[in-house]
Design an enzyme around this catalytic site. Sequence first.
Site, PDB file in Angstrom:
ATOM      1  CE  LYS A  26      -3.674   2.166   2.679  1.00  0.00           C
ATOM      2  NZ  LYS A  26      -4.617   2.043   3.776  1.00  0.00           N
ATOM      3  CD  GLU A  37       9.201  -5.990   7.197  1.00  0.00           C
ATOM      4  OE1 GLU A  37       8.894  -4.916   6.633  1.00  0.00           O
ATOM      5  OE2 GLU A  37       9.047  -6.207   8.413  1.00  0.00           O
ATOM      6  N   GLY A  42      -4.972  -2.113   4.758  1.00  0.00           N
ATOM      7  CA  GLY A  42      -4.199  -3.266   4.278  1.00  0.00           C
ATOM      8  C   GLY A  42      -4.893  -4.594   4.539  1.00  0.00           C
ATOM      9  CD  GLU A  75      -2.070  -4.643  11.285  1.00  0.00           C
ATOM     10  OE1 GLU A  75      -2.676  -4.408  10.231  1.00  0.00           O
ATOM     11  OE2 GLU A  75      -0.866  -4.958  11.299  1.00  0.00           O
ATOM     12  CG  HIS A 105      -4.493 -35.733  16.287  1.00  0.00           C
ATOM     13  ND1 HIS A 105      -4.665 -36.976  16.840  1.00  0.00           N
ATOM     14  CD2 HIS A 105      -5.477 -35.596  15.359  1.00  0.00           C
ATOM     15  CE1 HIS A 105      -5.687 -37.587  16.254  1.00  0.00           C
ATOM     16  NE2 HIS A 105      -6.200 -36.759  15.353  1.00  0.00           N
ATOM     17  CE  LYS A 138       5.706  -1.359  10.177  1.00  0.00           C
ATOM     18  NZ  LYS A 138       4.800  -0.646   9.299  1.00  0.00           N
TER      19      LYS A 138
END
Length: 546
Positions: A207, A213, A267, A353, A384, A512
């Site tokens: 966006k 990253e 986002g 978020e 399990h 960040k």
Amino acid sequence: MNKSVNKTMAWKKLALHYRLHKKDEMKDLFAKDKNRAEKYTVNLGNLYLDYSKNRINSKTMRYLIDLTKEVKLRDKINAMFNGEKINITENRAVLHVALRNRQNTPIYVDGKDVMPDINAVLAKMKKFVDSVRFGKFKGATGKKLTNIVNIGIGGSDLGPFMATTALKEYWAKDMKCYFISNIDGSACEDVLSEVDPETTLFVVVSKTFTTIETLTNAKTCRKWLVDALGEPAVAKHFVAVSTNAQEVAKFGINTENMFGFWNFVGGRYSMWSAVGLSIALMIGMENFEKMLDGANAMDLHFKNTEFEHNIPVILGLLGVWYNNFFGFREHGVIPYDQDLRFLPKYLQQLDMESNGKFVDVNNQFVKYETGPIVFGGAGTDVQHSFFQLLHQGTKIVPLDLIVPAISHNEIGEHHEILVANALAQGEAMMRGKTVKEAAAELTKAGKTKEEVAKLKRYKSFRGNRPTNTIVIKKLDPYTLGMLVAMYEHKVFVQGVIWNIDSFDQMGVELGKQMALSILPELQGNAQGMHDSSTNKLIELIKKIRK
Ligand code: F6P
């Protein structure tokens, strides 16, 4: 200024009601009311929600509905659908519903109808998707592009990743899809070692187009491509999805190969926009539009149905009932469908978020619990692993069990066994097994008195653990659209009740920022001002890396 929700009349009634009914056993409620399942089942087309295995009675639901009135949920829903700027901290409208507004009625933001732009991007996507799928838009060496690599993170990854996996039965037979999100070089390596540059299309989704990253991964992939096919190949192998044309151009992707979206799309609510390009490339635009149709059907249901029968409203209210009155802080999502195995991962971002916030829209710290911890995984696998705790642990975790009636792969008895397990878990969670019942079973199995005494408690189940069962006919694009929109609106309902802005994500910023300050210290001799632990860890890792 809205009244704090815990000061409302309905909240107080719910608190008292909780004290009176907290020990009610669901199995007794079922025994008393033969119509309970019918009373607490709602559906939208082929999506059925059975919420009868919850610790509720008709008064609980009445008080919860009263709560929606006191928090003006109806007005808030209308405000979202009308394009009002309900994301107050960022002063933005919240219009993922416009992306699937199949009626194409005008929706205005700042006096401008957003629909023409949305339709133009959908048309551009269709043209591009068709030309890739039919082999008209080819790679630099003239080969068909059959490997789609989505590069993005968070909302620019999880939606496309979850949805392409969920709809793999609809993939073009000659195409494959890959996802690179993590900054870990291994994420790039894993994908690049699998694909051939000549047949690979990279879809860079961001966006902001500033996410470290995504940009680092995209640069690595770009270099890999240029090393193999030369610089001019970039135009044929890279497209971007972003709201930031300037940064896209700066990165070296021709903005003609860019698909836009807008600030009114968050986002984690964006897979319905061009962010879903990888989904559309894999399943075709017609199927992508069916997914939009399904989401639109849920939108209309959410907007127009009275709250007593409104699926996202009911789910949201039940979550509040458990989170704020019973103190159940977690929520589990268990799809009994292998292809939906990443839905919990997707919902973690969507829910946590959105509603993991401690400041309300009145700029006050909240004095009650907000968003739950969401987790889950595909049934039967997770039976399990963590189901031991769900059955016999000291914590109670309300669950959504999602069950398709028909599988895409009806092989032998597989699907019936799968469905039997889903239904059995709901029943077992509700019913449990008393110590007395466990003892009787052990005796019947021929155990000695001593053995029975030794084992009966270990073999008991307290039960009274809530589950919603969500049955769908079959996992197709339309149903996936309904399902995801259902969860989006559930999260919205809860955000309204908790009086928080569900559409910003300021909580991801601090980490960040700090990473940006630590990076030069790791890379060189820069000295930071950290706590002694962080300083020492930086030095340790630098030393090891030398
Ligand atoms: O880190 C959080 C976040 O901002 C998410 O909300 C978003 O989905 C993700 O990062 C990716 O952001 P972008 O699409 O701008 O690269």
